[in-house]
Design an enzyme around this catalytic site. Structure first.
Site, PDB file in Angstrom:
ATOM      1  N   ASN A   1      78.148 125.819  58.163  1.00 16.06           N
ATOM      2  CA  ASN A   1      78.263 124.388  57.851  1.00 16.06           C
ATOM      3  C   ASN A   1      78.138 123.620  59.159  1.00 16.06           C
ATOM      4  OD1 ASN A   1      78.984 124.497  54.947  1.00 16.06           O
ATOM      5  ND2 ASN A   1      80.706 125.658  55.744  1.00 16.06           N
TER       6      ASN A   1
ATOM      7  N   SER B   1      86.642 137.743  61.873  1.00 14.12           N
ATOM      8  CA  SER B   1      85.491 136.878  62.115  1.00 14.12           C
ATOM      9  C   SER B   1      84.684 137.503  63.248  1.00 14.12           C
ATOM     10  CB  SER B   1      85.960 135.474  62.483  1.00 14.12           C
ATOM     11  OG  SER B   1      86.637 134.910  61.384  1.00 14.12           O
ATOM     12  N   LEU B   2      83.734 138.317  62.877  1.00 15.37           N
ATOM     13  CA  LEU B   2      83.000 139.091  63.885  1.00 15.37           C
ATOM     14  C   LEU B   2      81.816 138.273  64.433  1.00 15.37           C
ATOM     15  CD1 LEU B   2      82.844 141.927  65.236  1.00 15.37           C
ATOM     16  CD2 LEU B   2      81.212 142.539  63.448  1.00 15.37           C
ATOM     17  N   HIS B   3      80.943 137.859  63.537  1.00 15.44           N
ATOM     18  CA  HIS B   3      79.809 136.980  63.835  1.00 15.44           C
ATOM     19  C   HIS B   3      78.732 137.584  64.736  1.00 15.44           C
ATOM     20  CE1 HIS B   3      82.266 134.320  61.642  1.00 15.44           C
ATOM     21  NE2 HIS B   3      82.939 133.789  62.629  1.00 15.44           N
TER      22      HIS B   3
ATOM     23  N   GLU C   1      94.979 120.308  56.854  1.00  9.51           N
ATOM     24  CA  GLU C   1      94.334 120.347  55.555  1.00  9.51           C
ATOM     25  C   GLU C   1      94.388 121.728  54.924  1.00  9.51           C
ATOM     26  OE1 GLU C   1      90.507 118.853  56.676  1.00  9.51           O
ATOM     27  OE2 GLU C   1      89.764 120.821  57.191  1.00  9.51           O
TER      28      GLU C   1
ATOM     29  N   CYS D   1      85.350 122.635  57.622  1.00 10.20           N
ATOM     30  CA  CYS D   1      85.657 122.378  59.027  1.00 10.20           C
ATOM     31  C   CYS D   1      86.610 121.196  59.139  1.00 10.20           C
ATOM     32  CB  CYS D   1      84.359 122.103  59.789  1.00 10.20           C
ATOM     33  SG  CYS D   1      83.295 120.920  58.960  1.00 10.20           S
TER      34      CYS D   1
ATOM     35  N   CYS E   1      82.936 125.828  65.431  1.00 10.45           N
ATOM     36  CA  CYS E   1      84.053 125.415  64.574  1.00 10.45           C
ATOM     37  C   CYS E   1      84.641 124.081  65.025  1.00 10.45           C
ATOM     38  CB  CYS E   1      85.128 126.492  64.584  1.00 10.45           C
ATOM     39  SG  CYS E   1      86.589 126.064  63.621  1.00 10.45           S
TER      40      CYS E   1
ATOM     41  N   CYS F   1      93.360 124.437  67.194  1.00 11.64           N
ATOM     42  CA  CYS F   1      93.183 125.866  67.415  1.00 11.64           C
ATOM     43  C   CYS F   1      92.815 126.086  68.867  1.00 11.64           C
ATOM     44  CB  CYS F   1      92.085 126.417  66.510  1.00 11.64           C
ATOM     45  SG  CYS F   1      91.954 128.217  66.555  1.00 11.64           S
TER      46      CYS F   1
ATOM     47  N   GLY G   1      93.292 126.690  62.414  1.00 14.92           N
ATOM     48  CA  GLY G   1      94.151 127.499  63.268  1.00 14.92           C
ATOM     49  C   GLY G   1      93.860 128.977  63.243  1.00 14.92           C
TER      50      GLY G   1
HETATM   51  N1  SAH Z   1      90.953 131.494  63.016  1.00 11.21           N
HETATM   52  C1  SAH Z   1      90.670 132.278  61.865  1.00 11.21           C
HETATM   53  C2  SAH Z   1      90.717 131.530  60.545  1.00 11.21           C
HETATM   54  C3  SAH Z   1      90.119 130.163  60.487  1.00 11.21           C
HETATM   55  S1  SAH Z   1      88.361 130.033  60.391  1.00 11.21           S
HETATM   56  C4  SAH Z   1      89.334 132.970  62.040  1.00 11.21           C
HETATM   57  O1  SAH Z   1      88.667 132.719  63.024  1.00 11.21           O
HETATM   58  O2  SAH Z   1      88.987 133.800  61.217  1.00 11.21           O
HETATM   59  C5  SAH Z   1      87.901 130.727  58.849  1.00 11.21           C
HETATM   60  C6  SAH Z   1      86.473 131.211  58.829  1.00 11.21           C
HETATM   61  O3  SAH Z   1      85.551 130.092  58.854  1.00 11.21           O
HETATM   62  C7  SAH Z   1      86.141 132.089  60.017  1.00 11.21           C
HETATM   63  O4  SAH Z   1      85.413 133.220  59.620  1.00 11.21           O
HETATM   64  C8  SAH Z   1      85.290 131.152  60.846  1.00 11.21           C
HETATM   65  O5  SAH Z   1      84.475 131.852  61.727  1.00 11.21           O
HETATM   66  C9  SAH Z   1      84.537 130.371  59.797  1.00 11.21           C
HETATM   67  N2  SAH Z   1      83.935 129.127  60.283  1.00 11.21           N
HETATM   68  C10 SAH Z   1      84.325 128.349  61.318  1.00 11.21           C
HETATM   69  N3  SAH Z   1      83.488 127.313  61.510  1.00 11.21           N
HETATM   70  C11 SAH Z   1      82.552 127.412  60.555  1.00 11.21           C
HETATM   71  C12 SAH Z   1      81.415 126.640  60.211  1.00 11.21           C
HETATM   72  N4  SAH Z   1      81.078 125.557  60.905  1.00 11.21           N
HETATM   73  N5  SAH Z   1      80.685 127.049  59.151  1.00 11.21           N
HETATM   74  C13 SAH Z   1      81.021 128.138  58.433  1.00 11.21           C
HETATM   75  N6  SAH Z   1      82.073 128.901  58.708  1.00 11.21           N
HETATM   76  C14 SAH Z   1      82.828 128.564  59.751  1.00 11.21           C
END
Ligand code: SAH
Length: 365
Positions: free
Chosen positions: A296, A218-220, A92, A340, A120, A113, A163
């Protein structure tokens, strides 16, 4: 048909052009119409003389993907585009029509992925399959065609779909090469963003090869055990290595470019004021822009919940007070599960099942 030439393969196309004696200007007009302006296949091909058009349509593969379904959000300007690859897998891309009129496409780099992040849905699909450069690029061609029909142009490209782009490094670079090439897409690198789970060496390689392409990490969490709990790959690529990589990337990129820090706000996990202080300390001295993103919810992670608005705002205020550029983001496309990969996940399972059935049937002969 696999023996067709790729539209992005300049050498083969040039050879074909000579063989068919196509005027180079006509070929250029055709390619610009398709790749830069989002013209329909028919109107792009109309740039070519009749005989050349037929020959080219026969020999050249204009699209690596088929549009399987389009879902438009009823709440906001998001559209989810579901594509089918030749191998029958579904991927998608998401069109985000921002209120300012700017349009962004969220592009996928893999089916599934391997990063397996807790929060995710795509990660829960398991093992990844790399998309080819043509499959990456056709998401953009198809989206541009749909948008051109609405009178919109595509401005920004973000590799934030399914991915991990840096797990598909060579194909990502080939796609970035075509995207930025003046005779192909001519997309300014500063309007491309690659988002990664955080692979330090690959991030540095990307910044060396494409210094003006924006990078998002994507640090988090800036706390090693908390990050490991959310992202299994954090064990292999610890925060200390990421910090060092970011400092080097700041030196490699032009002065005006900040690294984006993506920070998903999860209630009781990473949203306390202590976590904010840790983040401030970890980012000290780096040229970055923090994006606080709402979570989300996904079915596979019932233990996780997004932080409420108050928590997000006080966390953001703490970062701003420390002088960090910070944006508190709001989500688009939630009603069509555009953030997602849930829908795709089930359908791919069915596709794989069907594929196995065909292989089994085949092997009986
Ligand atoms: N693999 C890459 C790009 C894909 S994810 C990465 O990890 O950056 C793109 C972004 O969406 C990332 O910052 C990821 O952490 C975030 N993401 C993944 N699942 C999510 C969710 N359930 N809600 C909000 N953001 C999410």
């Amino acid at each position: 048909m696999t023996d067709q030439l790729s539209i992005y393969d300049r050498q083969s196309i040039e050879q074909l052009r000579r063989e068919l004696r196509i005027d180079p200007h006509a070929l250029r007009r055709f390619r610009n119409a398709l790749l830069k302006h989002g013209a329909s296949d028919a109107s792009a091909l109309a740039e070519l003389p009749d005989d050349a058009r037929r020959a080219l349509a026969d020999r050249v593969d204009l699209h690596a993907l088929e549009l399987h379904r389009r879902t438009d959000s009823q709440q906001d300007g998001a559209s989810k585009l579901l594509f089918r690859t030749r191998a029958g897998m579904l991927i998608e891309a998401v069109i985000l029509r921002i209120a300012t009129g700017r349009t962004t496409l969220c592009v996928s780099s893999q089916v599934g992925c391997a990063a397996a992040c807790e929060f995710c849905a795509t990660g829960k699909m398991g093992v990844a399959q790399n998309l080819s450069p043509g499959e990456i690029l056709d998401q953009i061609v198809r989206a541009r065609q749909l948008l051109a029909a609405e009178g919109r142009t595509l401005r920004n490209l973000v590799f934030m779909g399914m991915g991990e782009p840096l797990h598909n490094e060579e194909n990502l670079y080939a796609a970035l090469q075509s995207l930025t090439a003046p005779d192909l897409f001519h997309q300014p690198p500063s309007r491309i963003l690659v988002s990664t789970v955080g692979l330090p060496d690959a991030m540095i390689r990307l910044a060396r090869r494409f210094p003006s392409v924006h990078l998002a990490l994507s640090l988090h969490s800036a706390n090693q055990p908390v990050r490991e709990g959310l992202m299994p790959l954090a064990r292999r690529y610890p925060l200390v290595d990421l910090r060092r990589a970011l400092a080097q990337i700041n030196r490699l990129q032009p002065a005006g470019i900040d690294v984006m820090i993506e920070y998903l706000m999860l209630a009781g996990v990473n949203d306390s004021l202590e976590a904010a202080a840790e983040l401030v300390a970890w980012l000290a001295g780096l040229r970055v822009h923090v994006n606080l993103i709402p979570y989300n919810p996904i079915d596979d992670a019932p233990h996780l919940a997004g932080s409420d608005r108050d928590a997000r705002e006080s966390f953001g205020a703490r970062l701003k007070a420390a002088g960090l550029k910070t944006t508190i983001r709001y989500s688009l496309g939630a009603d069509v599960a555009a953030a997602c990969g849930q829908l795709v996940r089930q359908e791919n399972r069915a596709a794989r099942h069907e594929f196995r059935r065909l292989v089994e049937a085949e092997s009986l002969h």
